[in-house]
Design a protein around this motif. Structure first.
Motif, mmCIF file in Angstrom:
data_model
loop_
_atom_site.group_PDB
_atom_site.id
_atom_site.type_symbol
_atom_site.label_atom_id
_atom_site.label_comp_id
_atom_site.label_asym_id
_atom_site.label_seq_id
_atom_site.Cartn_x
_atom_site.Cartn_y
_atom_site.Cartn_z
ATOM 1 N N TYR A 79 -6.580 -2.930 -1.402
ATOM 2 C CA TYR A 79 -5.549 -3.568 -0.589
ATOM 3 C C TYR A 79 -6.186 -4.474 0.459
ATOM 4 O O TYR A 79 -7.183 -4.105 1.094
ATOM 5 C CB TYR A 79 -4.691 -2.515 0.114
ATOM 6 N N ASP B 95 0.591 3.871 -3.068
ATOM 7 C CA ASP B 95 -0.129 5.126 -2.835
ATOM 8 C C ASP B 95 0.798 6.334 -2.834
ATOM 9 O O ASP B 95 0.452 7.393 -3.363
ATOM 10 C CB ASP B 95 -0.881 5.066 -1.496
ATOM 11 N N LYS C 170 0.810 -1.219 0.000
ATOM 12 C CA LYS C 170 0.000 0.000 0.000
ATOM 13 C C LYS C 170 0.844 1.270 0.000
ATOM 14 O O LYS C 170 0.584 2.207 -0.774
ATOM 15 C CB LYS C 170 -0.944 0.019 1.202
#
Length: 274
Positions: free
Chosen positions: A79, A59, A55
């Motif tokens: 996720y 991101d 993640k």
């Protein structure tokens, strides 16, 4: 100067301008090749299903980088633990690209005919580590010392979380699983395990090295002994067989294999699998 000479000079000048323009365009294309975008992808979407341990790098870095390179394409991530994602994909989750924290889940989907095997890539590696809260005075220096822990040990649920499966594998091979099983607090994904330790609700926990690196509230005690895992911790990535936007998904997979993307994975603690 007669009209024929004027015409000839004009023609030569025009040819020169066209030639220079063509060369310039070609040169600019050459210089900007890595930044060139495909207008045919405008309006497309890449639905990414990725293990929870990915993640931060996605991101913070990779999704913004890809969307900057392809301004007309949107990446929508989901996720969770790889096991949960496997189940969601089997139940119809709209997904174009799947990146698992273990081959187990990828192989299961491939066996069910849900993965485009031509795109299946053994991509990243990670390490399994034992962590404690940053201000912990717990006297442990190895996995074997977990037998002496009085409180809670956080691990991912081995039924669905690859980090938990690796933890069970390591502890079983080290001969201490039975001695510590009653102390476990099972997390739904590796991020949940990390948070338990960071917040002090667990005395210690077993996560990936990349997770430990992402949180200043924990510290690493040690890595899982090399002989405690039967295989390396591999992260495969592949396109779903019936990807809705196959061209955009392929562009995303190609982007992940660029040096700039690989450098970001390494920056976040992963190793590129060779």
């Amino acid at each position: 100067m007669d009209s024929k000479k004027i015409l000839m000079i004009a023609v030569v000048a025009l040819i020169a301008i066209v030639a220079v323009s063509s060369c310039s365009a070609g040169f600019l294309d050459f210089l900007g090749g890595d930044n060139a975008t495909d207008d045919s992808l405008n309006g497309k979407e890449v639905n990414l299903a990725a293990a929870a341990s990915l993640k931060n790098v996605y991101d913070d870095e990779l999704i913004p980088m890809f969307e900057a390179k392809y301004p007309g394409v949107k990446v929508t991530p989901t996720y969770a633990s790889s096991g949960d994602l496997q189940t969601q994909i089997e139940n119809g989750l709209e997904t174009d690209v799947f990146m698992s924290a273990s081959n187990k889940q990828m192989n299961a989907l491939a066996d069910e005919g849900l993965i485009d095997n031509d795109t299946n890539l053994q991509f990243l590696e990670n390490k399994v580590v034992l962590i404690v809260p940053k201000d912990s005075d717990l006297n442990i220096t190895s996995f074997d010392d977990l037998k002496d822990v009085k409180g809670t040990i956080a691990i991912g649920d081995p039924e669905s979380v690859p980090a938990g499966q690796y933890a069970k594998e390591a502890l079983t091979n080290l001969g201490i699983w039975d001695a510590v099983e009653s102390k476990f607090s099972l997390g739904t994904d590796v991020t949940a395990v990390l948070n338990q330790v960071a917040q002090g609700s667990a005395e210690c926990g077993i996560v990936y090295a990349t997770d430990a690196k992402s949180n200043d509230d924990v510290k690493v005690v040690c890595e899982a002994p090399e002989n405690s895992l039967n295989t390396s911790v591999i992260y495969p990535v592949a396109m779903i067989k019936d990807a809705k936007d196959a061209d955009a998904a392929k562009a995303f997979l190609e982007f992940l294999q660029t040096q700039e993307a690989k450098d970001k994975f390494v920056e976040y603690g992963f190793t590129i699998h060779e």
